[in-house]
Every structure is written in structure tokens, then in C-alpha cells.
Design an enzyme around this catalytic site. Sequence first.
Site, short mmCIF file in Angstrom:
data_model
loop_
_atom_site.label_atom_id
_atom_site.label_comp_id
_atom_site.label_asym_id
_atom_site.label_seq_id
_atom_site.Cartn_x
_atom_site.Cartn_y
_atom_site.Cartn_z
N ASN A 9 11.31 55.30 -111.40
CA ASN A 9 10.97 54.26 -112.37
C ASN A 9 10.75 52.87 -111.77
O ASN A 9 10.51 51.92 -112.52
CB ASN A 9 12.04 54.20 -113.46
CG ASN A 9 12.02 55.44 -114.31
OD1 ASN A 9 10.98 56.03 -114.54
ND2 ASN A 9 13.18 55.87 -114.76
N CYS A 10 10.80 52.74 -110.49
CA CYS A 10 10.58 51.46 -109.82
C CYS A 10 9.10 51.07 -109.91
O CYS A 10 8.22 51.90 -109.66
CB CYS A 10 11.02 51.59 -108.36
SG CYS A 10 10.53 50.23 -107.30
N ASP A 11 8.82 49.83 -110.25
CA ASP A 11 7.43 49.37 -110.39
C ASP A 11 6.65 49.48 -109.08
O ASP A 11 5.48 49.87 -109.08
CB ASP A 11 7.39 47.92 -110.89
CG ASP A 11 7.80 47.81 -112.35
OD1 ASP A 11 7.73 48.82 -113.07
OD2 ASP A 11 8.20 46.70 -112.76
N MET A 13 7.21 51.61 -106.70
CA MET A 13 6.97 53.04 -106.50
C MET A 13 5.77 53.49 -107.32
O MET A 13 4.94 54.25 -106.83
CB MET A 13 8.21 53.85 -106.91
CG MET A 13 9.41 53.69 -106.01
SD MET A 13 9.18 54.32 -104.35
CE MET A 13 8.85 56.04 -104.65
N LYS A 14 5.67 53.02 -108.55
CA LYS A 14 4.55 53.40 -109.41
C LYS A 14 3.22 52.96 -108.80
O LYS A 14 2.23 53.69 -108.85
CB LYS A 14 4.72 52.80 -110.81
CG LYS A 14 5.86 53.45 -111.58
CD LYS A 14 6.08 52.78 -112.92
CE LYS A 14 7.27 53.37 -113.64
NZ LYS A 14 7.57 52.72 -114.90
#
Length: 114
Positions: A9-11, A13-14
Site C-alpha cells: 500500500n505504499c505510494d 511502491m505503487k
Amino acid sequence: MIAIFGIKNCDTMKKAFRWLDENKITYTFHDYKKEGVEETTAQAWVNELGWESVINKRGTTWRKLDEETKNTMNNENAVHIIMSQPSMIKRPLLVIDQSIILGFSTEEYAEKLL
């Protein structure tokens, strides 16, 4: 084979997932918040990059550490800390063969993966 380590859910990572998918790069994902990090893996990262690079000192997990732990941090202590608190690891962390890319940069990804 490319392995990407991080938290789903890390931005950041996205952004990395999106870039890899858009460039049709195959990878495996290891969610170290759910799956943890093996000691040998953590040791390899710290040995190659140094604890100062692997640990995210801007994150809340680092800020919550007591001052003594922060002031006595070294490569050996860092391995044990990131094993017990993997959210402290900078993300994403990509492992490609024997190389590591830490963080997300479209320029660096393009240079090393395309």
C-alpha cells in the site's frame, strides 16, 4: 529475474509497480510487512548498501526508536532492527541478479531495466 521488496500500500511502491507493468517487466513481489525478511537477505542488503541507505530515517518507524538505538546504529544492529521492523526499510528495493536498486526513479529504472 527481478524481485521487488516493499509494502503493497505504499505510494512509492505503487509508482514502481505501475512503471514496471507499463514497461512489461516481469517481477515477483515480496511484501516484507506480511512475509518478513530473512536474516541472510537483510545482511546482504546492509553489507552492499550500508545501513544508512537501507533504513528510512525519514519514516515514523525510525522516529519512534529511542535515541540510544539511533545513536548506536551500525550494520549489525540494523539487520536485527529491520528484521523485527521491516517497515523501516526504504522502498521499493529491487533485486536484479546480484544488483540492488533502492528507491524509485524513472530514470534509474529505465537505465538499468530497459
